[in-house]
Enzyme design. Structure first.
Site, PDB file in Angstrom:
ATOM      1  N   HIS A 102       0.782  -1.173  -0.190  1.00 15.59           N
ATOM      2  CA  HIS A 102       0.049   0.094   0.087  1.00 15.59           C
ATOM      3  C   HIS A 102       0.950   1.343   0.101  1.00 15.59           C
ATOM      4  O   HIS A 102       0.338   2.347  -0.224  1.00 15.59           O
ATOM      5  CB  HIS A 102      -0.836   0.063   1.344  1.00 15.59           C
ATOM      6  CG  HIS A 102      -2.013  -1.161   1.298  1.00 15.59           C
ATOM      7  ND1 HIS A 102      -2.873  -1.173   0.234  1.00 15.59           N
ATOM      8  CD2 HIS A 102      -2.135  -1.946   2.194  1.00 15.59           C
ATOM      9  CE1 HIS A 102      -3.692  -2.119   0.403  1.00 15.59           C
ATOM     10  NE2 HIS A 102      -3.349  -2.522   1.786  1.00 15.59           N
ATOM     11  N   HIS A 156      -6.293  -6.935  -0.610  1.00 16.97           N
ATOM     12  CA  HIS A 156      -6.443  -5.492  -0.944  1.00 16.97           C
ATOM     13  C   HIS A 156      -5.947  -5.332  -2.271  1.00 16.97           C
ATOM     14  O   HIS A 156      -4.593  -5.997  -2.360  1.00 16.97           O
ATOM     15  CB  HIS A 156      -5.851  -4.726   0.414  1.00 16.97           C
ATOM     16  CG  HIS A 156      -6.565  -5.181   1.724  1.00 16.97           C
ATOM     17  ND1 HIS A 156      -6.142  -6.315   2.546  1.00 16.97           N
ATOM     18  CD2 HIS A 156      -7.827  -4.752   2.292  1.00 16.97           C
ATOM     19  CE1 HIS A 156      -6.886  -6.164   3.529  1.00 16.97           C
ATOM     20  NE2 HIS A 156      -7.811  -5.310   3.492  1.00 16.97           N
ATOM     21  N   ASP A 169      -4.681 -12.664   3.560  1.00 17.22           N
ATOM     22  CA  ASP A 169      -5.760 -12.116   4.406  1.00 17.22           C
ATOM     23  C   ASP A 169      -7.115 -12.413   3.429  1.00 17.22           C
ATOM     24  O   ASP A 169      -8.099 -12.161   3.790  1.00 17.22           O
ATOM     25  CB  ASP A 169      -5.715 -10.744   4.591  1.00 17.22           C
ATOM     26  CG  ASP A 169      -5.323  -9.895   3.508  1.00 17.22           C
ATOM     27  OD1 ASP A 169      -4.678 -10.454   2.188  1.00 17.22           O
ATOM     28  OD2 ASP A 169      -4.881  -8.792   3.491  1.00 17.22           O
TER      29      ASP A 169
END
Ligand SMILES: [Zn+2]
Length: 307
Positions: A126, A165, A244
């Site tokens: 990120h 993500h 995740d």
């Protein structure tokens, strides 16, 4: 097949505070699982060096690096964003995390190792060129890809990101650099809420609905990642290995299992074997349910180790 396992005790010192899902237990869980599974002794172990400022500057602006250093607390915590915490030892950990990926590239290019897994934190995918985000300080996988380009003159890197993500940081760093293809599967819409309507040819989105399971994940990889990679023919493959999306990990809705992580690693190995002389550098990203994380990392490593 020789697989490098690169980590450093400093990565345990990054203290995110009580109750934070991204904590040192994650690395210990993976380590313990590899010992219990009797894989640990068959890995080639290396300590991560600290990344240099020169290596960081390939992916981050000097002003951002200075800002992070200036914010470092002497005691307690400072916050780069609401989720991204700095403790007094965080920079040491972050420098080892990025340094591990640089080391992995060097081991493969110079020492003849087949592939590598960097068991490091804080994660990186990120972190944008000028901004920390979502537990991430430096763009670890990106810094490795930039090192392979600058140090070894490779021209086509792929970053394959199966964290649940979207890897907005890797995209931000390489959006204007067609030498690095970034393929990402991710729950959508979901953090970091990337707008996915348009992207250049070397940024491959494979969005998944929150209800997605094994079949949808495999279909996304097969129909979106693999044709793009066959066309691009990467010379080295980086993996942003976040676990995740596991069904036991309540960070997301997507429900994958160890078998899916094994499968996607097999697909990645096929790509690497076909185009990149088998060169794979895998870097830990997310994965917060400790048992699922450890079992998934084991499944991933077994394929890297050709077991
Ligand atoms: Zn994640």
């Amino acid at each position: 097949m020789k697989t490098a396992y690169i980590t450093h005790p400093d990565c345990l010192l990054h203290d995110t505070g009580v109750g934070h899902p991204e904590n040192a237990s994650r690395l210990q869980a993976i380590n313990n699982r590899l010992i219990a599974a009797q894989l640990y002794d068959f890995l080639c172990h290396y300590q991560a060096p600290e990344v240099t400022r020169e290596q960081l500057l390939r992916c981050h602006d000097a002003a951002y690096l200075d800002q992070v250093e200036k914010m470092m607390p002497l005691t307690g915590h400072a916050y780069l964003d609401p989720d991204t915490v700095l403790s007094p030892e965080s920079l040491r950990a972050a420098k080892r995390a990025a340094g591990a990926v640089v080391k992995a590239v060097d081991l493969i290019m110079q020492e003849g190792l087949s592939n590598a897994f960097c068991s490091v934190r804080p994660p990186g995918h990120h972190a944008e060129r000028m901004r920390a985000m979502g537990f991430c300080i430096y763009g670890n996988a990106s810094i490795g890809a930039a090192h392979a380009i600058e140090r070894y003159g490779l021209e086509r890197m792929a970053i394959l990101d199966f964290d649940v993500h979207h890897g907005n940081g890797s995209e931000d760093i390489f959006r204007d650099d067609k030498r690095v293809m970034v393929c990402s599967t991710f729950q959508h819409p979901f953090y970091p809420y990337t707008a996915i309507e348009e992207s250049p040819d070397h940024i491959i989105y494979a969005p998944l609905e929150a209800t997605a399971k094994s079949a949808e994940f495999r279909e996304a990889v097969t129909s979106l990642w693999l044709p793009a990679l066959d066309h691009f023919k990467p010379q080295m493959v980086f993996v942003s290995a976040g676990f995740d999306a596991h069904r036991e990990d309540d960070m997301s809705g997507v429900s994958l299992t160890e078998a899916d992580y094994r499968w996607v690693t097999e697909q990645i190995r096929e790509v690497a074997d076909r185009y990149a002389e088998g060169r794979i550098v895998s870097v830990l990203e997310g994965g917060y349910e400790l048992h699922a994380l450890a079992r998934s990392a084991e499944a991933h490593l077994r394929v890297l180790m050709d077991l």
